[in-house]
Design a protein around this motif. Structure first.
Motif, PDB file in Angstrom:
ATOM      1  N   PRO A 280      13.079 -18.432  -3.019  1.00  0.00           N
ATOM      2  CA  PRO A 280      12.190 -17.295  -2.816  1.00  0.00           C
ATOM      3  C   PRO A 280      12.564 -16.125  -3.726  1.00  0.00           C
ATOM      4  O   PRO A 280      13.734 -15.914  -4.028  1.00  0.00           O
ATOM      5  N   GLY A 281      11.535 -15.391  -4.158  1.00  0.00           N
ATOM      6  CA  GLY A 281      11.776 -14.244  -5.020  1.00  0.00           C
ATOM      7  C   GLY A 281      12.416 -13.115  -4.246  1.00  0.00           C
ATOM      8  O   GLY A 281      12.236 -12.972  -3.049  1.00  0.00           O
ATOM      9  N   ALA A 282      13.177 -12.324  -4.923  1.00  0.00           N
ATOM     10  CA  ALA A 282      13.835 -11.191  -4.286  1.00  0.00           C
ATOM     11  C   ALA A 282      12.798 -10.110  -3.977  1.00  0.00           C
ATOM     12  O   ALA A 282      11.808  -9.945  -4.697  1.00  0.00           O
ATOM     13  N   LEU A 283      13.026  -9.402  -2.907  1.00  0.00           N
ATOM     14  CA  LEU A 283      12.129  -8.317  -2.520  1.00  0.00           C
ATOM     15  C   LEU A 283      12.028  -7.285  -3.635  1.00  0.00           C
ATOM     16  O   LEU A 283      10.960  -6.729  -3.891  1.00  0.00           O
ATOM     17  N   LYS A 284      13.138  -7.073  -4.334  1.00  0.00           N
ATOM     18  CA  LYS A 284      13.151  -6.119  -5.444  1.00  0.00           C
ATOM     19  C   LYS A 284      12.156  -6.540  -6.530  1.00  0.00           C
ATOM     20  O   LYS A 284      11.446  -5.699  -7.086  1.00  0.00           O
ATOM     21  N   ASP A 285      12.065  -7.837  -6.829  1.00  0.00           N
ATOM     22  CA  ASP A 285      11.115  -8.328  -7.835  1.00  0.00           C
ATOM     23  C   ASP A 285       9.682  -8.077  -7.393  1.00  0.00           C
ATOM     24  O   ASP A 285       8.836  -7.681  -8.193  1.00  0.00           O
ATOM     25  N   TRP A 286       9.390  -8.328  -6.117  1.00  0.00           N
ATOM     26  CA  TRP A 286       8.047  -8.083  -5.593  1.00  0.00           C
ATOM     27  C   TRP A 286       7.681  -6.603  -5.689  1.00  0.00           C
ATOM     28  O   TRP A 286       6.585  -6.253  -6.136  1.00  0.00           O
ATOM     29  N   LEU A 287       8.582  -5.743  -5.257  1.00  0.00           N
ATOM     30  CA  LEU A 287       8.295  -4.306  -5.291  1.00  0.00           C
ATOM     31  C   LEU A 287       8.125  -3.800  -6.713  1.00  0.00           C
ATOM     32  O   LEU A 287       7.243  -2.988  -6.997  1.00  0.00           O
ATOM     33  N   ARG A 288       8.941  -4.307  -7.636  1.00  0.00           N
ATOM     34  CA  ARG A 288       8.810  -3.907  -9.042  1.00  0.00           C
ATOM     35  C   ARG A 288       7.456  -4.341  -9.607  1.00  0.00           C
ATOM     36  O   ARG A 288       6.775  -3.573 -10.284  1.00  0.00           O
ATOM     37  N   THR A 289       7.046  -5.568  -9.293  1.00  0.00           N
ATOM     38  CA  THR A 289       5.769  -6.071  -9.798  1.00  0.00           C
ATOM     39  C   THR A 289       4.596  -5.294  -9.198  1.00  0.00           C
ATOM     40  O   THR A 289       3.647  -4.949  -9.911  1.00  0.00           O
ATOM     41  N   LEU A 290       4.666  -4.996  -7.905  1.00  0.00           N
ATOM     42  CA  LEU A 290       3.595  -4.208  -7.283  1.00  0.00           C
ATOM     43  C   LEU A 290       3.528  -2.798  -7.873  1.00  0.00           C
ATOM     44  O   LEU A 290       2.447  -2.254  -8.076  1.00  0.00           O
ATOM     45  N   TRP A 291       4.693  -2.203  -8.175  1.00  0.00           N
ATOM     46  CA  TRP A 291       4.698  -0.885  -8.806  1.00  0.00           C
ATOM     47  C   TRP A 291       4.094  -0.966 -10.210  1.00  0.00           C
ATOM     48  O   TRP A 291       3.345  -0.079 -10.614  1.00  0.00           O
ATOM     49  N   GLU A 292       4.408  -2.020 -10.955  1.00  0.00           N
ATOM     50  CA  GLU A 292       3.833  -2.192 -12.294  1.00  0.00           C
ATOM     51  C   GLU A 292       2.312  -2.308 -12.220  1.00  0.00           C
ATOM     52  O   GLU A 292       1.613  -1.821 -13.114  1.00  0.00           O
ATOM     53  N   ILE A 293       1.787  -2.933 -11.170  1.00  0.00           N
ATOM     54  CA  ILE A 293       0.334  -3.031 -11.006  1.00  0.00           C
ATOM     55  C   ILE A 293      -0.264  -1.659 -10.737  1.00  0.00           C
ATOM     56  O   ILE A 293      -1.311  -1.302 -11.291  1.00  0.00           O
ATOM     57  N   VAL A 294       0.394  -0.853  -9.909  1.00  0.00           N
ATOM     58  CA  VAL A 294      -0.091   0.507  -9.635  1.00  0.00           C
ATOM     59  C   VAL A 294      -0.110   1.325 -10.917  1.00  0.00           C
ATOM     60  O   VAL A 294      -1.065   2.067 -11.181  1.00  0.00           O
ATOM     61  N   VAL A 295       0.925   1.193 -11.735  1.00  0.00           N
ATOM     62  CA  VAL A 295       0.997   1.933 -13.003  1.00  0.00           C
ATOM     63  C   VAL A 295      -0.046   1.411 -13.996  1.00  0.00           C
ATOM     64  O   VAL A 295      -0.562   2.162 -14.817  1.00  0.00           O
ATOM     65  N   ALA A 296      -0.395   0.126 -13.907  1.00  0.00           N
ATOM     66  CA  ALA A 296      -1.338  -0.472 -14.857  1.00  0.00           C
ATOM     67  C   ALA A 296      -2.764   0.035 -14.663  1.00  0.00           C
ATOM     68  O   ALA A 296      -3.562  -0.035 -15.598  1.00  0.00           O
ATOM     69  N   ILE A 297      -3.098   0.535 -13.496  1.00  0.00           N
ATOM     70  CA  ILE A 297      -4.475   0.994 -13.245  1.00  0.00           C
ATOM     71  C   ILE A 297      -4.844   2.154 -14.168  1.00  0.00           C
ATOM     72  O   ILE A 297      -5.844   2.065 -14.893  1.00  0.00           O
ATOM     73  N   PRO A 298      -4.096   3.273 -14.201  1.00  0.00           N
ATOM     74  CA  PRO A 298      -4.473   4.331 -15.161  1.00  0.00           C
ATOM     75  C   PRO A 298      -4.334   3.878 -16.607  1.00  0.00           C
ATOM     76  O   PRO A 298      -5.111   4.299 -17.470  1.00  0.00           O
ATOM     77  N   LYS A 299      -3.356   3.004 -16.883  1.00  0.00           N
ATOM     78  CA  LYS A 299      -3.191   2.490 -18.245  1.00  0.00           C
ATOM     79  C   LYS A 299      -4.426   1.719 -18.679  1.00  0.00           C
ATOM     80  O   LYS A 299      -4.878   1.836 -19.821  1.00  0.00           O
ATOM     81  N   ALA A 300      -5.023   0.948 -17.770  1.00  0.00           N
ATOM     82  CA  ALA A 300      -6.224   0.179 -18.098  1.00  0.00           C
ATOM     83  C   ALA A 300      -7.387   1.107 -18.429  1.00  0.00           C
ATOM     84  O   ALA A 300      -8.143   0.854 -19.376  1.00  0.00           O
ATOM     85  N   TYR A 301      -7.539   2.192 -17.676  1.00  0.00           N
ATOM     86  CA  TYR A 301      -8.608   3.150 -17.978  1.00  0.00           C
ATOM     87  C   TYR A 301      -8.385   3.810 -19.334  1.00  0.00           C
ATOM     88  O   TYR A 301      -9.325   3.973 -20.120  1.00  0.00           O
ATOM     89  N   LEU A 302      -7.153   4.181 -19.626  1.00  0.00           N
ATOM     90  CA  LEU A 302      -6.860   4.802 -20.927  1.00  0.00           C
ATOM     91  C   LEU A 302      -7.129   3.839 -22.079  1.00  0.00           C
ATOM     92  O   LEU A 302      -7.700   4.233 -23.103  1.00  0.00           O
ATOM     93  N   GLU A 303      -6.736   2.582 -21.911  1.00  0.00           N
ATOM     94  CA  GLU A 303      -6.989   1.601 -22.967  1.00  0.00           C
ATOM     95  C   GLU A 303      -8.483   1.360 -23.155  1.00  0.00           C
ATOM     96  O   GLU A 303      -8.947   1.195 -24.283  1.00  0.00           O
TER      97      GLU A 303
END
Length: 129
Positions: free
Chosen positions: A43-66
């Protein structure tokens, strides 16, 4: 904890596909999420899940800017690169990584290689020098 995150991911995909919040659909979604086979990898570490979910949150404004950047400054150069999968990723985390790469308008995953590589298509303003 990781099993709950896998269940939530499966339910989120189900609700995005069906776009129906009725009680019957919720029951069907929970049933399908519980019946889908589980991976037998570590199983993946909780830290990996939280990091990936945070990267998705950050990707939303990045997608609009791109998207705005592509509208006003056309990107004429394309290339395909190979990116290494992060070590010890569960299938759920690999799915989220592919979603994250494909979510932004300048990149899309063309293929996932079982040996641990993503084939990524990118558009750029000009070729790198």
């Amino acid at each position: 904890m990781i099993r709950y995150l896998d269940l939530i991911l499966r339910l989120a995909i189900w609700f995005l596909l069906t776009a129906d919040a009725s009680l019957a659909n919720i029951i069907i979604g929970v049933g399908i999420a519980l019946l889908l086979p589980r991976s037998h990898t570590a199983p993946g570490a909780l830290k990996d899940w939280l990091r990936t979910l945070w990267e998705i949150v950050v990707a939303i404004p990045k997608a609009y800017l791109e998207a705005v950047e592509i509208i006003f400054r056309p990107h004429n150069h394309e290339d395909v690169t190979m990116e290494r999968v992060k070590p010890q990723r569960t299938p759920g985390l690999i799915f989220l990584d592919i979603f994250l790469i494909t979510f932004t308008p300048k990149t899309i995953v063309l293929k996932y290689h079982e040996k641990g590589w993503y084939e990524v298509h990118r558009v750029r303003r000009r070729p790198p020098r």
